[in-house]
Design an enzyme around this catalytic site. Sequence first.
Site, PDB file in Angstrom:
ATOM      1  N   HIS A 128       9.267  38.674 -20.540  1.00 44.79           N
ATOM      2  CA  HIS A 128       9.083  37.613 -18.900  1.00 44.79           C
ATOM      3  C   HIS A 128       9.257  39.160 -18.039  1.00 44.79           C
ATOM      4  O   HIS A 128      10.489  38.800 -17.402  1.00 44.79           O
ATOM      5  CB  HIS A 128       9.993  36.571 -19.256  1.00 44.79           C
ATOM      6  N   GLN A 137      10.420  38.277 -13.773  1.00 43.01           N
ATOM      7  CA  GLN A 137      11.973  37.723 -14.159  1.00 43.01           C
ATOM      8  C   GLN A 137      12.587  39.315 -13.513  1.00 43.01           C
ATOM      9  O   GLN A 137      13.539  39.018 -12.820  1.00 43.01           O
ATOM     10  CB  GLN A 137      12.081  37.208 -14.869  1.00 43.01           C
ATOM     11  N   ARG A 165      -0.685  34.017 -17.444  1.00 45.85           N
ATOM     12  CA  ARG A 165       0.666  33.930 -18.239  1.00 45.85           C
ATOM     13  C   ARG A 165       0.359  33.042 -19.686  1.00 45.85           C
ATOM     14  O   ARG A 165      -0.494  32.253 -19.322  1.00 45.85           O
ATOM     15  CB  ARG A 165       1.441  32.860 -17.484  1.00 45.85           C
ATOM     16  N   ARG A 180      11.591  37.064  -6.477  1.00 46.31           N
ATOM     17  CA  ARG A 180      10.318  37.445  -7.273  1.00 46.31           C
ATOM     18  C   ARG A 180       9.659  37.497  -6.373  1.00 46.31           C
ATOM     19  O   ARG A 180       8.867  38.454  -6.947  1.00 46.31           O
ATOM     20  CB  ARG A 180       9.378  36.200  -7.715  1.00 46.31           C
ATOM     21  N   ASP A 184      19.408  30.663 -20.306  1.00 45.51           N
ATOM     22  CA  ASP A 184      17.527  30.417 -19.468  1.00 45.51           C
ATOM     23  C   ASP A 184      17.656  29.450 -20.860  1.00 45.51           C
ATOM     24  O   ASP A 184      18.671  28.735 -21.569  1.00 45.51           O
ATOM     25  CB  ASP A 184      17.478  31.347 -20.216  1.00 45.51           C
ATOM     26  N   CYS A 239      17.001  32.025 -14.858  1.00 50.02           N
ATOM     27  CA  CYS A 239      15.198  32.840 -14.128  1.00 50.02           C
ATOM     28  C   CYS A 239      15.215  30.951 -13.518  1.00 50.02           C
ATOM     29  O   CYS A 239      14.033  31.021 -12.906  1.00 50.02           O
ATOM     30  CB  CYS A 239      14.501  32.742 -15.197  1.00 50.02           C
TER      31      CYS A 239
HETATM   32  N1   CP Z   1      11.350  31.345 -13.631  1.00 50.87           N
HETATM   33  C1   CP Z   1      10.079  31.883 -13.798  1.00 50.87           C
HETATM   34  O1   CP Z   1       9.236  32.432 -14.171  1.00 50.87           O
HETATM   35  O2   CP Z   1       9.298  30.217 -13.333  1.00 50.87           O
HETATM   36  P1   CP Z   1       8.307  29.412 -12.723  1.00 50.87           P
HETATM   37  O3   CP Z   1       7.976  29.379 -14.304  1.00 50.87           O
HETATM   38  O4   CP Z   1       8.375  28.552 -11.796  1.00 50.87           O
HETATM   39  O5   CP Z   1       6.948  30.802 -13.048  1.00 50.87           O
HETATM   40  N1  NVA Z   2      11.516  30.500 -21.258  1.00 49.10           N
HETATM   41  C1  NVA Z   2      11.310  29.680 -20.702  1.00 49.10           C
HETATM   42  C2  NVA Z   2      11.478  31.098 -19.231  1.00 49.10           C
HETATM   43  C3  NVA Z   2      10.957  30.290 -18.331  1.00 49.10           C
HETATM   44  C4  NVA Z   2      10.408  30.657 -16.942  1.00 49.10           C
HETATM   45  C5  NVA Z   2      10.027  29.534 -21.088  1.00 49.10           C
HETATM   46  O1  NVA Z   2       9.348  30.661 -21.636  1.00 49.10           O
HETATM   47  O2  NVA Z   2       9.748  28.630 -21.238  1.00 49.10           O
END
Ligand code: CP
Ligand code: NVA
Length: 299
Positions: free
Chosen positions: A130, A133, A103, A286, A218, A258
């Site tokens: 992502h 998700q 990540r 998930r 989101d 998400c």
């Molecule tokens: N939706 C999601 O990826 O959540 P986290 O940031 O908690 O992993």
């Molecule tokens: N768009 C958000 C998603 C978090 C799971 C981010 O990137 O922070």
Amino acid sequence: MARHFLTLNDLDAAELQALIERACELKKEFQEKRMLQTRPGMVLAMIFEKSSTRTRVSFETAMAQLGGHGIFLSPVDSQLGRGEPVEDTARVLAKMVNCVMLRTFEHEKLERYAEYSDIPVINGLSDTYHPCQLLADMQTFYEMRGDISGKKVAWLGDGNNMCHSYINAAKILNFDLSIACPANYQPDAEIVASAPQNVNTACEPHEAVADADLIVTDVWASMGQEQETEERLKVFKGFQVNSDLMKLAADDALFMHCLPAHRGEEVTADVIDGAQSVVWEEAGNRLHSQKALLEFLLQ
Ligand code: CP
Ligand code: NVA
């Protein structure tokens, strides 16, 4: 050559559908307490350069339930944070573990990591995509409403990483995606152009949600954009998912997010905590969809 999962496009339609169906099967085995450890001894290294609750817990639990193990790494306590090149980390970890989840910020970093990795690399979220998700979201829709092809999905808010992965999904699974974002916060033009038959970005919020089968939003400021929060709160005001908008959607429309969510910003509390919201099921999926992904990559 290792098989990677950097975007949804790394799967073809048949593979994605098979993965969704396997995720449903794994969920049933989990609920009926008859899980099988299908990947004993296998190890997943998880590198988090941004915060996470769901992604970390679901991947770590998935590996444990498959009979393997997950290792959490962060820049704070690994050499990555002290400047060891990703190309070097990729080659070292490939000698020790079976799969890596990363990540990070720039999507290009993931691509660079994958180029040097002999083992599968999973995108656990980048600034641009992502995909994990989307596995959970598509599983959730499939379980509750069946085949998504030909259905209408509305995306409201920021044209961000989640929106881009929805564009990928729309093309692969052949649904209509109506996107309503403020002018300067549209999704990436090249990604939009990759799905011309399935995506319409010229929507006002009420047009996007009209008769939609699924409404998705989101946060307005993603990780790394915290300093823009105040400005974004003003610009995105008319893009909030609220009960007035939900009334314009199909009667049986679902709401997804998400998470984490900001009640009173991108979605009102009555919608996210209401009857059409499936966010808890979505979050729980998930675990199952990523178990299916891990099985697929760790053949
Ligand atoms: N939706 C999601 O990826 O959540 P986290 O940031 O908690 O992993
Ligand atoms: N768009 C958000 C998603 C978090 C799971 C981010 O990137 O922070």
